[in-house]
Design an enzyme around this catalytic site. Structure first.
Site, mmCIF file in Angstrom:
data_model
loop_
_atom_site.group_PDB
_atom_site.id
_atom_site.type_symbol
_atom_site.label_atom_id
_atom_site.label_comp_id
_atom_site.label_asym_id
_atom_site.label_seq_id
_atom_site.Cartn_x
_atom_site.Cartn_y
_atom_site.Cartn_z
ATOM 1 N N HIS A 52 10.172 41.357 34.999
ATOM 2 C CA HIS A 52 10.335 42.772 34.666
ATOM 3 C C HIS A 52 11.731 42.979 34.070
ATOM 4 C CE1 HIS A 52 7.149 44.447 37.691
ATOM 5 N NE2 HIS A 52 6.738 43.332 37.110
ATOM 6 N N GLU A 54 14.069 45.015 34.827
ATOM 7 C CA GLU A 54 15.129 45.180 35.813
ATOM 8 C C GLU A 54 15.589 43.837 36.373
ATOM 9 O OE1 GLU A 54 12.159 48.650 36.459
ATOM 10 O OE2 GLU A 54 12.098 46.565 35.796
ATOM 11 N N CYS A 82 9.452 49.368 40.158
ATOM 12 C CA CYS A 82 8.448 49.088 41.189
ATOM 13 C C CYS A 82 9.156 48.637 42.471
ATOM 14 C CB CYS A 82 7.504 47.990 40.696
ATOM 15 S SG CYS A 82 8.298 46.364 40.531
ATOM 16 N N CYS A 85 11.334 45.366 41.995
ATOM 17 C CA CYS A 85 12.595 45.580 41.282
ATOM 18 C C CYS A 85 13.566 46.441 42.085
ATOM 19 C CB CYS A 85 12.314 46.211 39.922
ATOM 20 S SG CYS A 85 11.404 45.101 38.823
#
Length: 162
Positions: A52, A54, A82, A85
């Protein structure tokens, strides 16, 4: 430089993801008014659920700053992180989190869950929503509209060949 400036940098990262047909989410990490980490989604292209925006920005910042703790840092991200993260942000001790758009399905910074400010954890993050929200929401909506169209076209092409 202000929050809008740094969110625009996160948007540039999101557009890199869009170019490779990834969900257009981008993130930057800032310390002392300088970007120290950047990331954009790569989970589809790299076939790795952990890639992801992040997480990639955290890894980049840790490499650039020489440690796993990121005190006095702010992350700017185009969509609410999410749980994975947000947990990584808490673990890295990021101080502030500036989010453009709330994620009504998996947001873990107050929308669905609130890992970012859970007092049972050893660190809480100051969270702010809404910086460049309209622009980021538009980028996401257009991406999913285009993706649905592409999938529909592929379905129509495959219908006659099956």
């Amino acid at each position: 430089m202000n929050d809008t400036y740094f969110m625009q940098e996160a948007i540039k990262e999101a557009l890199k993801a869009r170019e490779i047909m990834e969900v257009p989410i981008g993130a930057v990490i800032v310390k002392d008014n300088k970007i120290v980490g950047r990331g954009y989604n790569k989970k589809e292209t790299q076939k790795d659920a952990t890639l992801h925006a992040e997480i990639l920005a955290i890894k980049d910042a840790c490499k650039n700053l020489g440690g796993w703790r990121l005190p006095n840092c702010t992350m700017y991200v185009t969509l609410e992180p999410c749980s994975m993260c947000t947990g990584a942000l808490v673990n890295a001790r990021v101080d502030r989190l500036i989010i453009a758009v709330k994620d009504e399905k998996t947001g873990a910074c107050g929308t669905v869950l609130n890992i970012a400010q859970n007092e049972c954890l050893n660190h809480q993050i100051e969270v702010e929503f809404g910086v460049c929200e309209e622009e980021c929401r538009f980028i996401l909506k257009e991406f999913f509209k285009d993706l649905r169209k592409l999938k529909s076209e592929k379905g129509e092409i495959n219908e006659g060949k099956d």
